[in-house]
Design an enzyme around this catalytic site. Sequence first.
Site: not given
Ligand code: ADP
Length: 489
Positions: A195, A247-249, A252, A269, A303, A400
């Site tokens: 995704k 993605g974001s911590t 994560g 990551e 990142c 961050e």
């Molecule tokens: P960024 O700060 O890089 O936008 P996010 O962590 O918000 O990072 O998003 C990174 C990815 O994780 C995106 O593809 C987002 O749609 C997906 N995402 C956001 N929330 C969730 C969740 N609760 N579970 C799984 N994936 C998610």
Amino acid sequence: MTKKENPKLQFNTSWEYAPAPESTDHIRLKEKYDLFIDGKFVKPAKGKYFATINPATEQVLAMVAEADTSDVDKAVKAARKAYENVWKKMPPRERGKYIYRIARMIQERAREFAVIETMDGGKPIRESRDVDVPLAANHFFYYAGWADKLEYAFPNRNPQPIGVAGQIIPWNFPLLMAAWKIAPALAAGNTVVLKPAETTPLTALKLAEIIQESGLPDGVVNIITGAGATGAAIVNHPGVDKIAFTGSTAVGKIIINAVAGTNKKTTMELGGKAANIIFEDAPIDQAVEGVINGIFFNQGHVCCAGSRLFIQENIADKVIQKLKDRLETLIIGDPLDKNTDIGAINSKEQLATINKYIKIGINEGAEIYQSSCNLPKKGFWCKPTLFINVAQSSRIVQEEIFGPVLTIQTFRTIEEVIEKANNIPYGLSAGVWTDKGSKIFNLTTKLRAGVVWANTYNKFDPVSPFGGYKESGYGREGGIHGLMPYLNL
Ligand code: ADP
């Protein structure tokens, strides 16, 4: 910008170039994108679509399907069927051929990929053309080579695939992150449900078209679109054996909690807050350029961005002045223009986050310096920003920001800078600028960061593993290390 507009400028205006926009006639975008499941583009069960826009113009580029739990279920089942019936059984050499073919097709359509990446994400065309797309192709080439050599990569270990990998990626390197995820998973014999981020789905969907054309067996790679809820549905699906997340911590941590107590393997990551350290013996101009490249060239949307600068005290004034001068020459604007250094911020939400942190920095009492450039009226933009005289404890140093904002601190001794550089929750990357090899080796063993660059910054290669310490996550991507999370050894 001219000297008249900015009397602070001491030098001539040779950086005023005529516009050089990359053409967009050659790209083909559909008005509406469906989900790529089992080798076909299929409508989402609920019939819902969302818009993906160009953050530099706010224009809608296409409508994209929003997958719900039943669509995710379909994708996971397709991936499982393809794994059991086809991919797992296929001789590794044959698997490798498909991966090579995908790599070559990315190269053939590199220009189209680069333009779409820039339109959908806001990054300068120079970056998507010279970094994102070639690296994405290289990752497929590199892992294609490993497909039939896994026993040599892991001698006496009987490497076996894991099964179905659920992969969730962010918006900062959309195609490249897809390559980082898909290529090693396929080489190791797994099938995939991927995704992309909701603000940058288009290059992953283009990749789906290539995968379809390549003749990869149906269901080996499934690409579905949607926001957090779609990601959560992948994470929670019982048929997924492994989750790879970038993605974001914050997200994560949600994912790690969601898979706790299950058999799912994970690699994470996550965020970063890299220290870039300049010693008095460093080649100063080269270091200044490296610092600029490390934080500003991709709007700070990296990142591993070098978002904290440490300068040895006796050269601090000189370096800060050079940074200010260089900030004035950075070209901000149309991401499709080949001269642009800094493109658009990826989304309105991200711009709001960056602006929130700029306010926090000012309220914390740091000295702010911003380029005196003019920003385009439409779209999401942020001036490159320096914060000077910041405290180690301040929020703009500890958290961050993910934008073109650089905090600057000074230090006197190596011990002091190691202490300060490590004293944050993250540990993804770092940079060291010095003439002395001994200092570099000393620091690479003491900095708690997954990657340490010396006298360069943001250099990537498919052969080198990448990943973090502490809240920056775990597991490695790239190199032989990047195969391990996709194998039972
Ligand atoms: P960024 O700060 O890089 O936008 P996010 O962590 O918000 O990072 O998003 C990174 C990815 O994780 C995106 O593809 C987002 O749609 C997906 N995402 C956001 N929330 C969730 C969740 N609760 N579970 C799984 N994936 C998610």
